[in-house]
Write a protein that holds these residues in place. Structure first.
Motif, PDB file in Angstrom:
ATOM      1  N   LEU A   1       0.827  -1.200   0.000  1.00 28.96           N
ATOM      2  CA  LEU A   1       0.000   0.000   0.000  1.00 28.96           C
ATOM      3  C   LEU A   1       0.867   1.259   0.000  1.00 28.96           C
ATOM      4  O   LEU A   1       0.555   2.242  -0.683  1.00 28.96           O
TER       5      LEU A   1
ATOM      6  N   ALA B   1      -7.607   6.863  -7.411  1.00 31.37           N
ATOM      7  CA  ALA B   1      -8.310   6.071  -6.397  1.00 31.37           C
ATOM      8  C   ALA B   1      -8.824   4.764  -6.987  1.00 31.37           C
ATOM      9  O   ALA B   1      -8.721   3.698  -6.364  1.00 31.37           O
ATOM     10  N   ALA B   2      -9.384   4.821  -8.202  1.00 34.07           N
ATOM     11  CA  ALA B   2      -9.901   3.607  -8.827  1.00 34.07           C
ATOM     12  C   ALA B   2      -8.778   2.630  -9.140  1.00 34.07           C
ATOM     13  O   ALA B   2      -8.915   1.418  -8.976  1.00 34.07           O
TER      14      ALA B   2
ATOM     15  N   LYS C   1      -5.900   2.375  -7.577  1.00 36.83           N
ATOM     16  CA  LYS C   1      -5.431   1.792  -6.325  1.00 36.83           C
ATOM     17  C   LYS C   1      -6.405   0.732  -5.813  1.00 36.83           C
ATOM     18  O   LYS C   1      -5.992  -0.316  -5.310  1.00 36.83           O
ATOM     19  N   SER C   2      -7.694   0.997  -5.946  1.00 44.53           N
ATOM     20  CA  SER C   2      -8.693   0.020  -5.511  1.00 44.53           C
ATOM     21  C   SER C   2      -8.569  -1.268  -6.312  1.00 44.53           C
ATOM     22  O   SER C   2      -8.646  -2.372  -5.752  1.00 44.53           O
ATOM     23  N   PHE C   3      -8.361  -1.144  -7.626  1.00 45.81           N
ATOM     24  CA  PHE C   3      -8.187  -2.330  -8.463  1.00 45.81           C
ATOM     25  C   PHE C   3      -6.943  -3.105  -8.039  1.00 45.81           C
ATOM     26  O   PHE C   3      -6.966  -4.343  -7.940  1.00 45.81           O
ATOM     27  N   SER C   4      -5.852  -2.413  -7.764  1.00 47.51           N
ATOM     28  CA  SER C   4      -4.614  -3.074  -7.355  1.00 47.51           C
ATOM     29  C   SER C   4      -4.772  -3.763  -6.008  1.00 47.51           C
ATOM     30  O   SER C   4      -4.272  -4.872  -5.794  1.00 47.51           O
ATOM     31  N   ARG C   5      -5.481  -3.112  -5.077  1.00 53.33           N
ATOM     32  CA  ARG C   5      -5.713  -3.740  -3.772  1.00 53.33           C
ATOM     33  C   ARG C   5      -6.564  -4.998  -3.919  1.00 53.33           C
ATOM     34  O   ARG C   5      -6.346  -5.985  -3.220  1.00 53.33           O
ATOM     35  N   ASP C   6      -7.540  -4.955  -4.817  1.00 60.39           N
ATOM     36  CA  ASP C   6      -8.392  -6.125  -5.023  1.00 60.39           C
ATOM     37  C   ASP C   6      -7.574  -7.300  -5.545  1.00 60.39           C
ATOM     38  O   ASP C   6      -7.746  -8.444  -5.103  1.00 60.39           O
TER      39      ASP C   6
ATOM     40  N   GLU D   1      -5.586  -8.719  -2.553  1.00 57.56           N
ATOM     41  CA  GLU D   1      -6.368  -9.514  -1.613  1.00 57.56           C
ATOM     42  C   GLU D   1      -6.738 -10.867  -2.209  1.00 57.56           C
ATOM     43  O   GLU D   1      -6.701 -11.889  -1.524  1.00 57.56           O
TER      44      GLU D   1
END
Length: 808
Positions: free
Chosen positions: A479, A658-659, A661-666, A669
């Motif tokens: 992150l 933001a989008a 980063k959200s895709f990368s975090r998904d 996980e």
């Protein structure tokens, strides 16, 4: 006679159904975890093989550009005129309307027939529809369903043998969809060339090189570490499950000693008796294997979407979304279960052979913590510890990393009974009172009977602590890395070079845009390893935010001047380069390595030079992607709305920070979802091992507990003491698991992760996770011990009195 012997042996399980359930459950769960992992690996590797077979990649040689760039159409024409039967191919990723397809463009008239595989032309109409507008493509059924949801997509012809996510199109259509400039990715060489044609080097010089058919798919090589990680966890779960089987079989043999004595006394030979026992275990193992394979299939089917998402996100590998039943998988699962049963029962058979047949049953001798056994286990643990040190110092490679992990875990497991006995011996001098002293002494005596279950608990806890620390450390680092790498507020991409240039001009004219930074790259190869060479513009965003793990003081100035180059961490490790070393991207250009940066999740290598240097040496590099920096305080929403009104981009063409980063975090996980699931299942198996051991030992504890009941302790007090003993031993084991778990985390991050992916994550400690796992271990032990403790509380007094009347 044989059937009578077998029926006599099986009667033991009828009298003790709890032991039968423990044996079947242990084998079934162990088989389920192992076979489930193997089903996932088999499905993924089958997808790699299908992908490699597309266009004859596993059978036909090809020509590629020696510098890693594209092949000029002029070289293709020259080879054809010289008599070489070669066929052009372009390949790329097509991302329409948020979808992702691997698009292959071919010349159907010159492509060797074997290259199309299952994608063939049954009629002239099929060929005409493939070659002429509006064009048709070949795809599998699942891919066609996805393609139909894309507005304006070409029609499709079913090719069931094609892998998921692959489209085969005419080269003209592929050039347009991929926005290519006419250069080719490779030339497929047809078999059986004409004799007497000039050599390729005489026609194209050294611009092209011949690539042999792939013996092993490239995706299989890239993903070896991922699958080896799954296999290692599956094997660990299998071994933990075998602890249950080993303990159950050992206790059953000891309890059946009077039966065995009687059978031998009436004339049954040891060989025949042993053979019938093997047959008995084989039948039970077959039943357990059938149950375990079914459970493993269900587990694999539920985890396959996460595995597919992980492989797609990390490696760009498309894996079919449905699990196939393969005969080899079933056969391997049954064989593994039978082999595990034989290994788990080997010790019991050996002791049966060595002990006198007429010896009376000695349960405590079988399970007691004998000093000789502890010494032998201590010696074995010490030898394994020395082997682990040798592997840590001199070992290299992923296999050596997992061997180091195995040596450490097995050494710790073997040393556990001795360590617990030593801790309890120290506590003996600290307690007062007859009941307390008996409790401590009896806890030490019970280590032998519970040793295998406690070993399983130790392994499960330490691996949970280690993997938890790895995932949490990776998450924290990842992150932070995302925040540094994705520093621009917007990332945009044009459909082609013309639209990209218009977008750049449009954005530069806006008052709320601070800078529009081109993101260009060309595909290269170094020492047989593919990598991406990026050219970036000198900007404060890179100097202030780009993470570097090692660099020279003038790193960014050297990159801007064109004489320095940055390498990704895994690429630098593969090439064994560091700051100050020389790196040659192409003949005649030698750059100085000035920095190393982390590039998590990228299976390819990566290098960075200046924008000017890249465009000077590769002037045809596409200029379609941009990082957009906004003035301080400006919001990305108005810019995105303006782009939407002017260019109507696809969702993937204009993405805010933001989008992204959200895709990368998904992706992150989902990458670890399978590992964490196997972690939880391994812990559950360890809890089951503890439960079965306590249930099996419960009935054998009456001779030790009856005297205390006769001296005044109530059955409820005895039940509480038994429950407390299980909690006490589990707590000691959990505490000892913490340093072992930290060592496991270090091995995962500093050894296995580096060998598998090429990057190193700093180890961070999470005491909150340790405390939660310790509490969970104690609760698991309490739940496992509650049932036998409750049974003891309800034991009839007559059964306790019978202990004094029976001759033992």
């Amino acid at each position: 006679m044989s059937l009578a012997i077998l029926a006599t042996l099986v009667s033991h399980w009828r009298r003790r159904p709890g032991q039968l359930l423990a044996l079947i459950a242990g084998l079934a769960v162990a088989t389920a975890l192992w076979s489930g992992v193997q089903a996932l690996n088999a499905e993924a590797r089958a997808s790699y093989d299908r992908a490699a077979a597309v266009l004859g990649g596993d059978q036909l040689a090809a020509l590629v550009a020696a510098d890693g760039g594209g092949i000029a159409p002029e070289d293709h024409v020259a080879l054809r005129r010289a008599g070489w039967r070669v066929s052009p191919v372009i390949e790329g990723v097509w991302r329409p309307d948020g979808q992702r397809f691997r698009l292959l463009g071919v010349d159907a008239l010159s492509l060797p027939p074997a290259a199309l595989g299952g994608a063939g032309f049954e009629t002239a109409g099929d060929l005409g529809g493939f070659l002429t507008p509006p064009y048709r493509v070949f795809a599998s059924a699942g891919t066609i369903a996805r393609l139909e949801a894309v507005p304006g997509a070409p029609g499709a012809v079913l090719a069931p043998d094609l892998p998921a996510g692959v489209l085969i199109a005419d080269i003209a259509l592929a050039q347009r969809l991929l926005s290519r400039d006419g250069r080719l990715d490779r030339l497929v060489i047809a078999p059986g060339q004409k004799p007497g044609i000039p050599p390729i080097t005489a026609i194209t010089g050294d611009r092209l090189e011949r690539v042999a058919p792939q013996e092993e798919p490239e995706l299989a090589r890239l993903t070896d570490s991922f699958h080896l990680n799954l296999t290692a966890f599956g094997l660990l779960s299998f071994v933990v499950g075998l602890f249950i089987v080993h303990a159950t079989i050992g206790l059953a043999f000891e309890q059946r000693r009077p039966m065995l004595r009687t059978l031998c006394a009436i004339g049954v030979s040891r060989g025949r008796l042993g053979g019938m026992m093997l047959l008995e275990l084989g039948l039970l193992a077959t039943i357990a294997a059938a149950i375990g394979m079914s459970l493993g299939y269900l587990m694999a089917a539920s985890l396959l979407p996460d595995v597919a998402a992980s492989l797609r996100g990390l490696y760009g590998a498309e894996v079919a979304g449905q699990l196939s039943l393969r005969p080899g998988w079933w056969a391997a699962g049954f064989a593994m279960t039978l082999a595990g049963t034989l290994v788990a029962s080997a010790g019991a058979f050996w002791k049966l052979r060595a002990l006198p047949v007429l010896a009376t049953a000695q349960t405590e001798a079988w399970h007691g913590a004998q000093s000789r056994t502890l010494r032998l286990q201590g010696i074995a643990a010490a030898l394994l510890a020395l082997a682990a040190v040798a592997l840590a110092v001199a070992g290299s490679g992923l296999i050596a990393g997992f061997a180091l992990m195995g040596a450490v875990l097995i050494a710790a497991a073997l040393a556990l009974p001795g360590a617990l006995a030593g801790v309890i011996k120290l506590l003996r001098g600290q307690v007062r009172g007859p009941v307390a002293e008996w409790f401590v002494a009896e806890s030490r005596a019970q280590i032998g009977g519970l040793s295998l279950a406690l070993m399983a608990l130790l392994l499960a806890l330490s691996v949970n602590i280690g993997v938890g620390a790895m995932v949490s450390s990776f998450r924290t680092t990842f992150l932070g890395w995302l925040d540094q790498r994705l520093a621009a507020e917007l990332y945009v991409r044009g459909r082609d070079g013309t639209e990209a240039a218009e977008m750049e001009t449009f954005l530069q004219a806006r008052d709320d845009v601070l800078a529009v930074l081109p993101v260009q790259h060309t595909d290269m190869v170094a020492d047989g390893w593919p990598y991406e060479l990026f050219g970036i513009r000198d900007d404060a965003m890179y100097r202030e935010n780009w993470p570097l793990v090692d660099a020279t003081p003038d790193a960014w100035d050297s990159v801007a001047a064109g004489d320095g180059i940055l390498l990704s961490e895994q690429f630098a490790r593969r090439l064994e380069l560091g700051p100050g070393d020389a790196f040659q991207p192409q003949p005649g250009w030698e750059a100085r390595v000035v920095g190393i940066y982390p590039d998590y999740g990228n299976p390819l290598g990566q290098a960075i030079t200046s924008e000017a240097e890249l465009n000077t040496r590769w002037p045809d590099t596409p200029r379609e992607n941009f990082a957009v920096r906004l003035v301080p305080g400006a919001a990305p929403g108005p810019v995105l709305s303006a782009l939407e009104s002017r260019f109507a981009p696809d969702p993937q063409q204009a993405v805010d920070q933001a989008a992204l980063k959200s895709f990368s975090r998904d992706i992150f996980e989902r990458t670890f979802a399978v590992t964490l699931a196997l972690n939880v299942l391994t812990f559950a198996v360890a809890g089951l091992a503890l439960l079965t051991s306590l249930l099996t030992l419960a009935g054998m504890r009456l001779p030790q507990l009856a005297p205390l009941w006769a001296m005044g302790l109530t059955r409820a007090q005895l039940g509480r003491l038994e429950l407390l003993r299980a909690l006490f031993l589990a707590l000691l084991t959990a505490i000892l698991a913490i340093p072992l778990g930290i060592l496991v985390a270090w091995i995962l991050l500093a050894v296995i992760n580096v060998e598998a992916f090429g990057w190193r994550i700093p180890l961070r400690h999470y005491p909150g996770q340790w405390a939660a796992l310790v509490v969970l271990a104690v609760l698991s032990a309490g739940i496992a011990a509650a049932l036998p403790a409750g049974r003891l509380r309800r034991t009839p007094p007559a059964l306790l009195l019978r202990v004094f009347a029976d001759a033992r």
